[in-house]
Design an enzyme around this catalytic site. Structure first.
Site, short mmCIF file in Angstrom:
data_model
loop_
_atom_site.label_atom_id
_atom_site.label_comp_id
_atom_site.label_asym_id
_atom_site.label_seq_id
_atom_site.Cartn_x
_atom_site.Cartn_y
_atom_site.Cartn_z
N PRO A 122 0.86 -1.18 0.40
CA PRO A 122 -0.01 -0.05 -0.01
C PRO A 122 0.63 1.39 0.08
O PRO A 122 0.87 1.70 0.74
CB PRO A 122 -1.03 -0.12 1.85
CG PRO A 122 -0.16 -1.56 2.29
CD PRO A 122 0.67 -1.93 0.70
N CYS A 123 1.32 1.40 -1.32
CA CYS A 123 2.40 3.12 -1.25
C CYS A 123 1.20 3.71 -0.85
O CYS A 123 1.89 5.62 -0.77
CB CYS A 123 3.51 3.06 -2.22
SG CYS A 123 2.21 2.45 -4.38
#
Length: 163
Positions: A122-123
């Site tokens: 989850p950047c």
């Protein structure tokens, strides 16, 4: 490599499987190729189902196996990204402190930008120290949509984001 596409609220996701792992998930503005061969892969089917559940608000974590090439530093950054919880955000400065490397903010941002596993690693949950949305390969509007989607499902309706 086997490829699948799926429609999402923010575009067409393209999933790539290789050697028993999902090795890439990317997002495009429209269907990549309507003539992609159909897949009969249990792994791709599972990954597509889990991503659909995420967008339907029924899933906050993923269970299918993923793997992406990267340096030990990049792998460490991506592992730390996985520790940022659903509906949460973290600044680059805080992430660098968690990694015991407070001067590595730019290197962490560069590793974040090389992430090939959209949504799963989850950047999009990493923001500026001032709460601003910072660079995102999929476009800042997608980052904002993903963060608001997660915040709403996590009961954090007051998420404040700036561009």
């Amino acid at each position: 490599m086997i490829t699948a596409q799926m429609h999402t609220p923010v575009g067409t996701a393209v999933l790539v499987e290789s050697e028993g792992y999902i090795v890439e998930i990317s997002i495009k503005d429209e269907a990549v190729d309507s003539m992609l061969p159909s897949h009969n892969s249990p792994l791709l089917n599972s990954a597509v189902r889990e991503l659909q559940e995420y967008f339907d608000g029924k899933r906050t974590t993923f269970t299918f196996p993923v793997k992406q090439p990267g340096t030990p530093f990049q792998q460490s950054v991506w592992q730390h990204l996985m520790e940022t919880g659903f509906g949460e955000t973290c600044s680059y400065a805080k992430l660098s402190a968690q990694m015991n490397n407070p001067l590595a903010i730019r290197a962490i941002a560069a590793a974040n930008g090389k992430n090939k596993l959209w949504v799963v690693v989850p950047c999009h949950r990493i923001i500026g120290s001032d709460g601003s949305l910072t660079g995102y390969a999929g476009g800042l509007w997608r980052k904002q949509w993903l963060l608001k989607h997660e915040a709403m499902l996590a009961g954090k309706a007051q998420l404040q984001l700036t561009f």
